[in-house]
Scaffold this active site. Structure first.
Site, PDB file in Angstrom:
ATOM      1  CG  HIS A  27       7.756  45.473  31.556  1.00 30.14           C
ATOM      2  ND1 HIS A  27       7.051  46.414  32.252  1.00 30.14           N
ATOM      3  CD2 HIS A  27       9.031  45.594  31.942  1.00 30.14           C
ATOM      4  CE1 HIS A  27       7.884  47.075  33.051  1.00 30.14           C
ATOM      5  NE2 HIS A  27       9.084  46.592  32.879  1.00 30.14           N
TER       6      HIS A  27
ATOM      7  CB  THR B  70      15.810  26.760  33.625  1.00 28.23           C
ATOM      8  OG1 THR B  70      16.497  25.611  34.118  1.00 28.23           O
ATOM      9  CG2 THR B  70      14.882  26.349  32.498  1.00 28.23           C
TER      10      THR B  70
ATOM     11  CD  GLN C 235      10.919  54.315  29.783  1.00 25.02           C
ATOM     12  OE1 GLN C 235      10.033  54.550  28.965  1.00 25.02           O
ATOM     13  NE2 GLN C 235      10.670  53.697  30.930  1.00 25.02           N
TER      14      GLN C 235
ATOM     15  CB  CYS D 219       3.194  62.067  47.833  1.00 32.13           C
ATOM     16  SG  CYS D 219       3.219  63.316  49.090  1.00 32.13           S
TER      17      CYS D 219
ATOM     18  N   GLY E 122      15.219  44.688  32.754  1.00 34.21           N
ATOM     19  CA  GLY E 122      16.145  45.803  32.621  1.00 34.21           C
ATOM     20  C   GLY E 122      17.061  45.960  33.818  1.00 34.21           C
ATOM     21  CB  THR E 123      16.440  45.844  37.462  1.00 28.01           C
ATOM     22  OG1 THR E 123      15.520  46.940  37.479  1.00 28.01           O
ATOM     23  CG2 THR E 123      17.274  45.878  38.736  1.00 28.01           C
TER      24      THR E 123
END
Lengths: 392, 125
Positions: free
Chosen positions: A201, A237, A179, A326, A71-72
């Site tokens: 994925h 490839t 998504q 965090c 996706g990126t």
């Protein structure tokens, strides 16, 4: 210990049918699809079949699909590729404040390199206003990039309305559908989409594979130069086993989507309602009902911090995620929650459960049994909870 | 991500709670950045007789708070003032790099509590 995976928006397990198909293309049919011998051609045929399968799931033609590493890369390819190819037409790009960083950071990179960027706000449910977009479009606007469904709060954007507007103004429209693919219907023609990012994925396919739908006739400067694979759009490839696995995952998703979404919605609503019934001072993040992905629950649990919740859940075998600072490695909580005008301290207590194919009602019961105890324990430790109680 | 010791102190934190009419109270952090630590001291003579804490924050914030209370109990004020954030992290077998700054503030909270005690003592004359 019971293990309950509720982080499917991060990634999904590979479907066994997909994995076994892929294995063949690692060990037996390993040829390079660009080779003319039979070793290559049997793989070429399978890659082309995968292209059909991906295209079918989004209502595109096979030759409009370019495979990428995920996706990126597809987001980068779409945005940088259009910016480069259409820079003489204009230098203005529109996106939204709740995009994935693969889109936002790429747009911001362009903004530092001679382009102008408008970042549309969202409402408190995380949804972009079509009127805001209409006002943001300028004569020099070359690209609008808006996600289909948000990864954190599951908000589904009015993509068809935006597509119509983009078409009226002759502005290219890119949609990150990572998504939404396989969870709700996606159709590039009905939605008037010019470019669409999809990823393997998140739909029970392998990691490291994605695709960009590029409507016929659109020019795009490639990111990678070299051997000219994928019609010169993406040299290198092909990751044939990955692509073939992705194709199979799309076929399975298309077949299972309707039934699966109905089941997930029941589990989603049971989990959300259970949390609201059993824990006080909880805020639901994102829209309710049909404007929300069928597998997404996102809540802010007041007076506790998200990473503490995740660690405590993990000790009991439950996997979830949080928009707390965090867990992001930065000092600020999720940019999506902040864009929804949520105060920092409430965003720090956000918790996302993303459901998937193998979750059961028993999984949800287990979470609803454990989560209230965790929250109680953490609130006992929390000076913020004390302050609130004293103020009452 | 976290050491076994951090997880132990996070899951079974020592000395959680408050001391009514504490001799010294120290607080660091704020809700905006996601961590608040509050330390309560019961001091007799020059010795820390009892110590409690309340913390809102991540695993590291809770574990460092818990650890500092263990390290300081029974110590004199001067001994307590030598405890540093780095020493607390070390006692927990280390913290992930990104936690060293934002969540490793327990010794600061302790020092604030001692400062608060000294100010109160001074006010008493």
């Amino acid at each position: 210990m019971r293990r309950v995976y509720l982080d499917h928006s991060a990634t999904t397990p590979v479907d066994p049918e997909v994995a076994s198909l892929m294995m063949t293309y690692y060990t037996e049919k390993y040829g390079n699809p660009s080779s003319i011998h039979s070793f290559g051609q049997e793989v070429r045929n399978a890659v082309e079949q995968a292209r059909h399968q991906v295209a079918a799931l989004i209502g595109a033609k096979p030759d409009e699909i370019t495979f990428t590493s995920g996706g990126t890369e597809a987001d980068n390819m779409a945005i940088l590729g259009v910016a480069d190819a259409y820079r003489k037409k204009g230098r203005h790009i529109i996106t939204s404040a709740v995009e994935h960083h693969a889109v936002l950071d790429t747009c911001e990179y362009l903004a530092k390199n001679g382009f102008e960027l408008t970042i549309l706000p969202v409402n408190e449910e995380g949804i972009v206003s079509v009127e805001d977009l209409a006002q943001a479009i300028r004569p020099d606007t070359i690209l609008i990039s808006i996600m289909h469904a948000n990864n954190e709060v599951g908000a589904i954007q009015p993509i068809a309305d935006i597509g119509k507007l983009a078409q009226e103004h002759k502005v290219l429209f890119h949609v990150d559908a990572v998504q939404s693919l396989g969870k709700i219907p996606v159709n590039v023609k009905e939605m008037n989409v010019d470019l669409m990012t999809v990823s393997s994925h998140k739909i029970y396919g392998p990691k490291g594979v994605g695709a960009l739908y590029i409507r016929k006739g659109i020019r795009l400067v490639p990111l990678f130069h070299g051997g000219g694979q994928e019609k010169k759009r993406r040299s290198g490839t092909e990751n044939a086993p990955g692509i073939i696995g992705f194709g199979k995952a799309c076929e399975l998703a298309g077949r299972r989507m309707a039934a699966e979404a109905a089941e997930l919605k029941i589990l989603r609503d049971k989990l959300l309602q259970g949390i609201l019934d059993k824990i006080d001072y909880v805020k639901v993040n994102g829209p309710l009902g049909d404007s929300r992905l069928p597998n997404n629950v996102n809540v802010s649990i007041r007076f506790v911090e998200g990473e503490s919740l995740l660690l405590s859940l993990d000790m009991l075998g439950i996997a979830a995620s949080s928009g707390s600072a965090c867990t992001s490695g930065s000092l600020d909580p999720s940019h999506v929650l902040l864009a929804m005008r949520m105060p920092h301290e409430i965003a720090h207590g956000s918790l996302r459960f993303s459901l998937g194919r193998q979750n059961t009602e028993e999984d949800i019961d287990y979470v609803l049994e454990q989560l209230p105890k965790i929250v109680e324990r953490l609130r006992m430790m929390s000076p913020l909870y004390d302050q609130m109680k004293q103020a009452q | 991500m976290y050491s076994a010791k951090v997880m132990d102190h996070f899951m079974n934190p020592r000395n959680v709670g408050e001391i009514p009419d504490a001799d010294g109270i120290g607080e660091v952090g704020n809700a905006k950045c996601g961590d608040i630590m509050r330390i309560y001291l019961d001091i007799e003579g020059n010795t820390i007789k009892d110590v409690k804490f309340k913390t809102f924050g991540c695993g590291a914030a809770v574990a460092t708070s818990s650890m500092v209370t263990e390290m300081v109990k029974g110590k004199t004020i001067d001994e307590a003032l030598t405890i540093t954030n780095a020493a607390v992290a070390e006692a927990l077998d280390g913290l992930p790099a990104n936690k060293m700054h934002c969540s490793n503030l327990a010794a600061d909270a302790l020092h604030e509590a001692i400062k608060n005690y000294k100010e109160k003592e001074k006010a008493k004359g």
